[in-house]
Scaffold this active site. Structure first.
Site, PDB file in Angstrom:
ATOM      1  N   LYS A 170     -14.397  56.178   5.911  1.00 38.75           N
ATOM      2  CA  LYS A 170     -15.278  57.199   5.337  1.00 38.75           C
ATOM      3  C   LYS A 170     -14.844  57.570   3.921  1.00 38.75           C
ATOM      4  O   LYS A 170     -15.670  57.678   3.005  1.00 38.75           O
ATOM      5  CB  LYS A 170     -15.250  58.424   6.258  1.00 38.75           C
ATOM      6  CG  LYS A 170     -15.975  59.647   5.744  1.00 38.75           C
ATOM      7  CD  LYS A 170     -17.460  59.440   5.664  1.00 38.75           C
ATOM      8  CE  LYS A 170     -18.149  60.676   5.081  1.00 38.75           C
ATOM      9  NZ  LYS A 170     -19.550  60.375   4.734  1.00 38.75           N
ATOM     10  N   LYS A 245     -14.393  67.589  -2.391  1.00 40.41           N
ATOM     11  CA  LYS A 245     -13.395  67.638  -1.313  1.00 40.41           C
ATOM     12  C   LYS A 245     -13.027  66.223  -0.867  1.00 40.41           C
ATOM     13  O   LYS A 245     -11.852  65.885  -0.723  1.00 40.41           O
ATOM     14  CB  LYS A 245     -13.971  68.421  -0.128  1.00 40.41           C
ATOM     15  CG  LYS A 245     -13.067  68.430   1.092  1.00 40.41           C
ATOM     16  CD  LYS A 245     -13.828  68.651   2.388  1.00 40.41           C
ATOM     17  CE  LYS A 245     -14.680  67.447   2.734  1.00 40.41           C
ATOM     18  NZ  LYS A 245     -15.188  67.431   4.104  1.00 40.41           N
TER      19      LYS A 245
HETATM   20  P1  NAD Z   1     -22.169  72.805   6.387  1.00 44.32           P
HETATM   21  O1  NAD Z   1     -21.371  73.685   5.492  1.00 44.32           O
HETATM   22  O2  NAD Z   1     -23.648  72.771   6.266  1.00 44.32           O
HETATM   23  O3  NAD Z   1     -21.843  73.171   7.924  1.00 44.32           O
HETATM   24  C1  NAD Z   1     -20.610  73.604   8.381  1.00 44.32           C
HETATM   25  C2  NAD Z   1     -20.847  74.608   9.493  1.00 44.32           C
HETATM   26  O4  NAD Z   1     -19.581  75.016  10.013  1.00 44.32           O
HETATM   27  C3  NAD Z   1     -21.550  75.878   9.030  1.00 44.32           C
HETATM   28  O5  NAD Z   1     -22.657  76.145   9.873  1.00 44.32           O
HETATM   29  C4  NAD Z   1     -20.473  76.955   9.159  1.00 44.32           C
HETATM   30  O6  NAD Z   1     -21.003  78.237   9.491  1.00 44.32           O
HETATM   31  C5  NAD Z   1     -19.637  76.401  10.286  1.00 44.32           C
HETATM   32  N1  NAD Z   1     -18.286  76.932  10.339  1.00 44.32           N
HETATM   33  C6  NAD Z   1     -17.437  77.227   9.330  1.00 44.32           C
HETATM   34  N2  NAD Z   1     -16.268  77.668   9.809  1.00 44.32           N
HETATM   35  C7  NAD Z   1     -16.374  77.636  11.167  1.00 44.32           C
HETATM   36  C8  NAD Z   1     -15.488  77.947  12.222  1.00 44.32           C
HETATM   37  N3  NAD Z   1     -14.252  78.385  12.002  1.00 44.32           N
HETATM   38  N4  NAD Z   1     -15.934  77.779  13.484  1.00 44.32           N
HETATM   39  C9  NAD Z   1     -17.183  77.341  13.734  1.00 44.32           C
HETATM   40  N5  NAD Z   1     -18.065  77.034  12.781  1.00 44.32           N
HETATM   41  C10 NAD Z   1     -17.658  77.178  11.505  1.00 44.32           C
HETATM   42  O7  NAD Z   1     -21.543  71.342   6.227  1.00 44.32           O
HETATM   43  P2  NAD Z   1     -22.209  69.934   6.617  1.00 44.32           P
HETATM   44  O8  NAD Z   1     -22.962  69.416   5.456  1.00 44.32           O
HETATM   45  O9  NAD Z   1     -22.862  70.053   7.938  1.00 44.32           O
HETATM   46  O10 NAD Z   1     -20.882  69.029   6.725  1.00 44.32           O
HETATM   47  C11 NAD Z   1     -19.949  69.152   7.782  1.00 44.32           C
HETATM   48  C12 NAD Z   1     -18.909  68.067   7.657  1.00 44.32           C
HETATM   49  O11 NAD Z   1     -19.546  66.784   7.645  1.00 44.32           O
HETATM   50  C13 NAD Z   1     -18.069  68.124   6.383  1.00 44.32           C
HETATM   51  O12 NAD Z   1     -16.750  67.747   6.678  1.00 44.32           O
HETATM   52  C14 NAD Z   1     -18.738  67.101   5.476  1.00 44.32           C
HETATM   53  O13 NAD Z   1     -17.843  66.557   4.522  1.00 44.32           O
HETATM   54  C15 NAD Z   1     -19.207  66.071   6.480  1.00 44.32           C
HETATM   55  N6  NAD Z   1     -20.375  65.278   6.072  1.00 44.32           N
HETATM   56  C16 NAD Z   1     -21.455  65.849   5.447  1.00 44.32           C
HETATM   57  C17 NAD Z   1     -22.542  65.055   5.084  1.00 44.32           C
HETATM   58  C18 NAD Z   1     -23.752  65.638   4.371  1.00 44.32           C
HETATM   59  O14 NAD Z   1     -24.561  64.850   3.844  1.00 44.32           O
HETATM   60  N7  NAD Z   1     -23.935  66.954   4.339  1.00 44.32           N
HETATM   61  C19 NAD Z   1     -22.541  63.692   5.372  1.00 44.32           C
HETATM   62  C20 NAD Z   1     -21.461  63.139   6.044  1.00 44.32           C
HETATM   63  C21 NAD Z   1     -20.378  63.949   6.381  1.00 44.32           C
END
Ligand code: NAD
Length: 295
Positions: A170, A245
């Site tokens: 990744k 990040k």
């Molecule tokens: P996001 O910020 O939209 O979602 C994260 C969620 O986690 C939020 O709803 C937040 O309220 C929740 N959260 C934060 N702290 C928490 C806790 N202590 N307990 C429970 N929930 C908590 O992020 P995302 O875009 O969904 O990405 C999530 C992960 O996936 C990241 O690591 C990101 O790098 C990875 N990712 C994102 C994408 C993308 O296109 N957005 C693609 C691949 C991977």
């Protein structure tokens, strides 16, 4: 058959992923610190918890989809502090440091449960349409045990190797994505400065050797790809904060493995500059808007 699946982190990605698991007939046990995110899943039939330890004890599989290392680590501490259900398989799909993956795997297996990394690629559209690519790090047996569940959320489930190898794949992929988005932005700007129409130039790249996901599916110039964040003021999509990040994580593993990543390091600093200009919550294709000529 139908499984009890815990899901922690119902954000841009996790909300869609959990919904697709429900659509496939699984029973969902969910938690997020955001109440609207929980309410949304409750309305679709999920059971919302206030304590993740309890959520995990009721689950055959627990999937975490959280922002970063610290939050993932804290979440697992809380979920497993008072012991685990030994039948639970924990799957982290966040993008985090492979070193943390190994540490979580050791801590959780010492308690008697299993933990693997399975980060994803495909973005929010992939999460919504259940077409994500999963990069799985774990044993062959663990890969076989999770494949069916992951197939409810993705179409390509690849066994990358042992613990941490999902994250290794990744991070290398996202480093390349970060670099290619800057490359596409520079080339589009140059071509437009020379007098080319952006749509015509994009057509040329996309049938030539410059073609890549950033040029074809996610072009950073407004008006070129109808569904790209560029057409929506760079809102939604994959944030500059998150790609920055990921580049920080790539930089860490490059340093620890003694690997030169000159372009990755430069890309990291460019996205960090965007963050310092207040663009952290915009889609990372905003790098085009940042570097384009205004006159
Ligand atoms: P996001 O910020 O939209 O979602 C994260 C969620 O986690 C939020 O709803 C937040 O309220 C929740 N959260 C934060 N702290 C928490 C806790 N202590 N307990 C429970 N929930 C908590 O992020 P995302 O875009 O969904 O990405 C999530 C992960 O996936 C990241 O690591 C990101 O790098 C990875 N990712 C994102 C994408 C993308 O296109 N957005 C693609 C691949 C991977």
């Amino acid at each position: 058959g139908s499984k009890n699946i815990g899901f922690v982190g119902l954000g841009n990605m996790g909300g869609h992923m959990a919904t697709n698991l429900m659509k496939a007939g699984h029973k969902l046990h969910v938690f997020d610190i955001s109440k609207p995110a929980c309410d949304n899943m409750a309305a679709k039939g999920a059971k919302v918890y206030s304590k993740t330890a309890e959520l995990a004890k009721n689950s055959d599989f627990v999937i975490t989809m959280l922002p970063n290392n610290d939050i993932v680590n804290a979440s697992y501490e809380e979920m497993t502090a008072d012991g685990v259900n030994k039948n639970t398989m924990f799957i982290d799909s966040s993008t985090i440091d492979p070193v943390l993956v190994k540490s979580l795997q050791e801590r959780i297996s010492a308690k008697g449960a299993r933990f693997i990394d399975a980060p994803v690629s495909g973005g929010v559209p992939g999460a919504e349409q259940a077409t994500l690519t999963f990069m799985v790090g774990g044993t062959e047996a663990e890969y076989n045990a999770v494949k069916g569940v992951l197939e409810c959320m993705g179409k390509r489930i690849t066994h990358c190797g042992n613990y941490g190898m999902g994250q290794a794949a990744k991070l290398a992929n996202n480093m390349m994505l970060a670099i290619s988005m800057i490359g596409v932005s520079e080339a589009m700007n140059l071509a437009m400065r020379l007098g080319l129409d952006p749509k015509i130039f994009a057509e040329i790249i996309n049938s030539s050797t410059g073609r890549c996901w950033a040029s074809e599916i996610y072009n950073p110039v407004p008006g070129v790809c109808p569904t790209a964040p560029a057409n929506n003021a760079y809102k939604g999509g994959f944030s500059t904060d998150l790609i920055t990040k990921d580049l920080g994580l790539a930089s860490g593993v490059a340093t620890s493995s003694n690997t030169p990543i000159p372009m990755g390091a430069l890309a990291h600093q460019i996205y960090r500059t965007l963050k310092s200009k207040g663009l952290g919550n915009k889609d990372f294709s905003v790098v085009y808007d940042f570097m384009k000529n205004e006159n």
